[in-house]
Write a protein that holds these residues in place. Structure first.
Motif, PDB file in Angstrom:
ATOM      1  N   LYS A   7      59.595   6.908 -21.003  1.00 42.70           N
ATOM      2  CA  LYS A   7      59.180   8.316 -21.073  1.00 42.70           C
ATOM      3  C   LYS A   7      60.347   9.162 -20.584  1.00 42.70           C
ATOM      4  N   VAL A   8      60.589  10.279 -21.224  1.00 43.86           N
ATOM      5  CA  VAL A   8      61.679  11.150 -20.792  1.00 43.86           C
ATOM      6  C   VAL A   8      61.433  11.623 -19.359  1.00 43.86           C
ATOM      7  N   ASP A   9      60.185  11.904 -19.044  1.00 46.21           N
ATOM      8  CA  ASP A   9      59.842  12.402 -17.700  1.00 46.21           C
ATOM      9  C   ASP A   9      60.240  11.443 -16.589  1.00 46.21           C
ATOM     10  N   THR A  10      60.234  10.147 -16.874  1.00 47.80           N
ATOM     11  CA  THR A  10      60.594   9.172 -15.833  1.00 47.80           C
ATOM     12  C   THR A  10      62.054   8.719 -15.960  1.00 47.80           C
ATOM     13  N   PHE A  11      62.636   8.840 -17.162  1.00 42.20           N
ATOM     14  CA  PHE A  11      64.022   8.385 -17.371  1.00 42.20           C
ATOM     15  C   PHE A  11      65.031   9.449 -16.947  1.00 42.20           C
ATOM     16  N   LEU A  12      64.755  10.690 -17.323  1.00 47.72           N
ATOM     17  CA  LEU A  12      65.717  11.773 -17.052  1.00 47.72           C
ATOM     18  C   LEU A  12      66.064  11.912 -15.562  1.00 47.72           C
ATOM     19  N   LEU A  56      58.113   2.289 -34.668  1.00 52.52           N
ATOM     20  CA  LEU A  56      59.305   3.001 -35.148  1.00 52.52           C
ATOM     21  C   LEU A  56      59.167   4.506 -34.916  1.00 52.52           C
ATOM     22  N   GLN A  57      58.009   5.066 -35.305  1.00 51.61           N
ATOM     23  CA  GLN A  57      57.831   6.521 -35.169  1.00 51.61           C
ATOM     24  C   GLN A  57      57.850   6.943 -33.700  1.00 51.61           C
ATOM     25  N   GLU A  58      57.200   6.155 -32.853  1.00 52.80           N
ATOM     26  CA  GLU A  58      57.204   6.482 -31.406  1.00 52.80           C
ATOM     27  C   GLU A  58      58.618   6.419 -30.837  1.00 52.80           C
ATOM     28  N   GLY A  59      59.386   5.447 -31.298  1.00 55.42           N
ATOM     29  CA  GLY A  59      60.759   5.304 -30.817  1.00 55.42           C
ATOM     30  C   GLY A  59      61.627   6.474 -31.260  1.00 55.42           C
ATOM     31  N   VAL A  60      61.472   6.866 -32.509  1.00 54.92           N
ATOM     32  CA  VAL A  60      62.218   8.017 -33.037  1.00 54.92           C
ATOM     33  C   VAL A  60      61.856   9.266 -32.221  1.00 54.92           C
ATOM     34  N   ASP A  61      60.582   9.438 -31.945  1.00 50.70           N
ATOM     35  CA  ASP A  61      60.145  10.610 -31.179  1.00 50.70           C
ATOM     36  C   ASP A  61      60.739  10.598 -29.767  1.00 50.70           C
ATOM     37  N   LEU A  62      60.737   9.436 -29.123  1.00 49.20           N
ATOM     38  CA  LEU A  62      61.286   9.330 -27.760  1.00 49.20           C
ATOM     39  C   LEU A  62      62.793   9.619 -27.762  1.00 49.20           C
ATOM     40  N   ALA A  63      63.499   9.054 -28.731  1.00 47.89           N
ATOM     41  CA  ALA A  63      64.954   9.276 -28.796  1.00 47.89           C
ATOM     42  C   ALA A  63      65.255  10.762 -29.015  1.00 47.89           C
ATOM     43  N   LYS A  64      64.474  11.402 -29.888  1.00 51.93           N
ATOM     44  CA  LYS A  64      64.665  12.846 -30.164  1.00 51.93           C
ATOM     45  C   LYS A  64      64.427  13.653 -28.902  1.00 51.93           C
ATOM     46  N   GLU A  65      63.352  13.308 -28.210  1.00 51.60           N
ATOM     47  CA  GLU A  65      62.981  14.045 -26.998  1.00 51.60           C
ATOM     48  C   GLU A  65      64.066  13.896 -25.920  1.00 51.60           C
ATOM     49  N   LEU A  66      64.595  12.688 -25.809  1.00 50.65           N
ATOM     50  CA  LEU A  66      65.634  12.437 -24.800  1.00 50.65           C
ATOM     51  C   LEU A  66      66.904  13.203 -25.139  1.00 50.65           C
ATOM     52  N   GLN A  67      67.275  13.142 -26.400  1.00 44.64           N
ATOM     53  CA  GLN A  67      68.491  13.839 -26.841  1.00 44.64           C
ATOM     54  C   GLN A  67      68.344  15.341 -26.598  1.00 44.64           C
ATOM     55  N   THR A  68      67.189  15.893 -26.902  1.00 40.31           N
ATOM     56  CA  THR A  68      66.953  17.328 -26.694  1.00 40.31           C
ATOM     57  C   THR A  68      67.028  17.667 -25.211  1.00 40.31           C
ATOM     58  N   ALA A  69      66.437  16.810 -24.384  1.00 40.78           N
ATOM     59  CA  ALA A  69      66.424  17.075 -22.942  1.00 40.78           C
ATOM     60  C   ALA A  69      67.834  17.043 -22.355  1.00 40.78           C
ATOM     61  N   LEU A  70      68.710  16.206 -22.937  1.00 47.21           N
ATOM     62  CA  LEU A  70      70.064  16.055 -22.376  1.00 47.21           C
ATOM     63  C   LEU A  70      71.082  16.990 -23.026  1.00 47.21           C
ATOM     64  N   ASN A  71      70.712  17.557 -24.166  1.00 46.60           N
ATOM     65  CA  ASN A  71      71.647  18.400 -24.910  1.00 46.60           C
ATOM     66  C   ASN A  71      72.061  19.609 -24.069  1.00 46.60           C
ATOM     67  N   GLY A  82      68.673   2.479 -20.812  1.00 40.91           N
ATOM     68  CA  GLY A  82      67.244   2.184 -20.937  1.00 40.91           C
ATOM     69  C   GLY A  82      67.044   0.941 -21.789  1.00 40.91           C
ATOM     70  N   ASN A  83      66.180   0.072 -21.329  1.00 43.20           N
ATOM     71  CA  ASN A  83      65.801  -1.118 -22.101  1.00 43.20           C
ATOM     72  C   ASN A  83      64.339  -0.952 -22.491  1.00 43.20           C
ATOM     73  N   TRP A  84      64.136  -0.601 -23.758  1.00 46.24           N
ATOM     74  CA  TRP A  84      62.760  -0.329 -24.202  1.00 46.24           C
ATOM     75  C   TRP A  84      61.931  -1.607 -24.334  1.00 46.24           C
ATOM     76  N   LYS A  85      62.575  -2.760 -24.319  1.00 47.03           N
ATOM     77  CA  LYS A  85      61.899  -4.050 -24.528  1.00 47.03           C
ATOM     78  C   LYS A  85      61.074  -4.001 -25.827  1.00 47.03           C
ATOM     79  N   MET A  86      59.934  -4.700 -25.889  1.00 50.81           N
ATOM     80  CA  MET A  86      59.145  -4.705 -27.125  1.00 50.81           C
ATOM     81  C   MET A  86      58.064  -3.625 -27.029  1.00 50.81           C
ATOM     82  N   ASN A  87      58.526  -2.385 -26.950  1.00 52.23           N
ATOM     83  CA  ASN A  87      57.622  -1.243 -26.855  1.00 52.23           C
ATOM     84  C   ASN A  87      58.018  -0.215 -27.909  1.00 52.23           C
ATOM     85  N   LYS A  88      57.047   0.557 -28.339  1.00 56.42           N
ATOM     86  CA  LYS A  88      57.220   1.669 -29.273  1.00 56.42           C
ATOM     87  C   LYS A  88      57.273   1.215 -30.741  1.00 56.42           C
TER      88      LYS A  88
END
Ligand code: PEP
Length: 251
Positions: free
Chosen positions: A240-245, A16-31, A8-14
């Motif tokens: 978004k996890v919904d579109t990346f997963l 810090l807090q939004e990025g942390v939340d997205l990374a957490k959500e992705l990790q949880t979804a893939l765990n 994933g290339n987030w480019k200039m989006n998110k």
């Protein structure tokens, strides 16, 4: 070893807090999920340290989107490859068409960035691709060949073997217009053949070549089914996890 990869290339989006939340959500979804590819997120520089602290690299790996062409010194605003590596990130996108177009990154500058990345043990995800006018003129192969030759072909076979390539037709990036599966396969096979011509078939066969350009849940399966397409570099759909997963699960 040639790997399947979805990055994933987030480019200039998110923020810090939004990025942390997205990374957490992705990790949880893939765990605990069995996936058939490596998953990488390439975040803005300022997110790297915080995101690295929460990711398990066996589940989601981390990369940056750029690094400086110099090692250190009076280069205000730049971030060196050593700094990127010191956050725990393992990858760096280099030569993205947005960097080439908006920040004047030439093949010569990219050669220096590659050197910095490799010296600091970062794996470059090196982007190449033609603009629309070049494709319409039938020049896509020669454009991509020149990009590869001018930035990469001074590398030793050993160093070349450390690189991931991403073919990103510029006309497909962020436009909603994807290359057809046939166009992607045709170019990826040409890139592999070009690599084989310089470094031999075994290096070429071991190189992961990702496709990038409006890849999404609907087209990823067909693109990844091609023998020379080893995954994707994903912009918009990685936010978004919904579109990346579903793209990760397309393998
Ligand atoms: C990219 O920026 O590398 C990219 C492929 O973007 P998008 O998926 O949004 O086209």
């Amino acid at each position: 070893m040639r790997k399947n990869i979805v990055a994933g290339n987030w480019k200039m989006n998110k923020t810090l807090q939004e990025g942390v939340d997205l990374a957490k959500e992705l990790q949880t979804a893939l765990n605990g999920k069995k996936v058939n590819c490596d998953v990488i997120v390439c975040t803005p520089f300022i997110h790297l340290t915080a995101v690295n602290a929460l990711l398990d690299p066996t589940i989601v790996k981390l990369g940056a989107q750029n690094c400086a062409d110099k090692g250190s010194g009076a280069y205000t605003g730049e971030v060196s490859a050593a700094m990127v590596a010191s956050t725990g990130a393992q990858y760096v996108i280099l030569g993205h068409s947005e960097r080439r177009a908006y920040y004047g990154e030439t093949n010569a500058i990219l050669k220096e960035k590659l050197k910095q990345a490799l010296e600091n043990k970062l794996t470059p995800i090196f982007c190449i691709g033609e603009v629309l006018a070049e494709r319409e003129a039938g020049k896509q192969n020669s454009v991509v060949k020149t990009q590869i030759e001018d930035s990469l072909f001074e590398l030793s076979a050993e160093d070349f073997g450390k690189i991931i390539l991403a073919y990103e037709p510029v006309w497909a990036i962020g436009t909603g217009k994807t290359a057809t599966s046939e166009q992607a396969q045709e170019m990826h096979a040409y890139i592999r053949q070009t690599i084989a011509g310089k470094y031999g078939a075994s290096v070429a066969n071991e190189t992961s070549i990702l496709y990038g350009g409006s890849a999404n849940a609907g087209n990823a399966g067909e693109l990844f089914a091609n023998p020379d397409v080893d995954g994707g570099l994903i912009g918009g759909a990685s936010l978004k996890v919904d579109t990346f997963l579903p793209i990760v699960e397309a393998f």
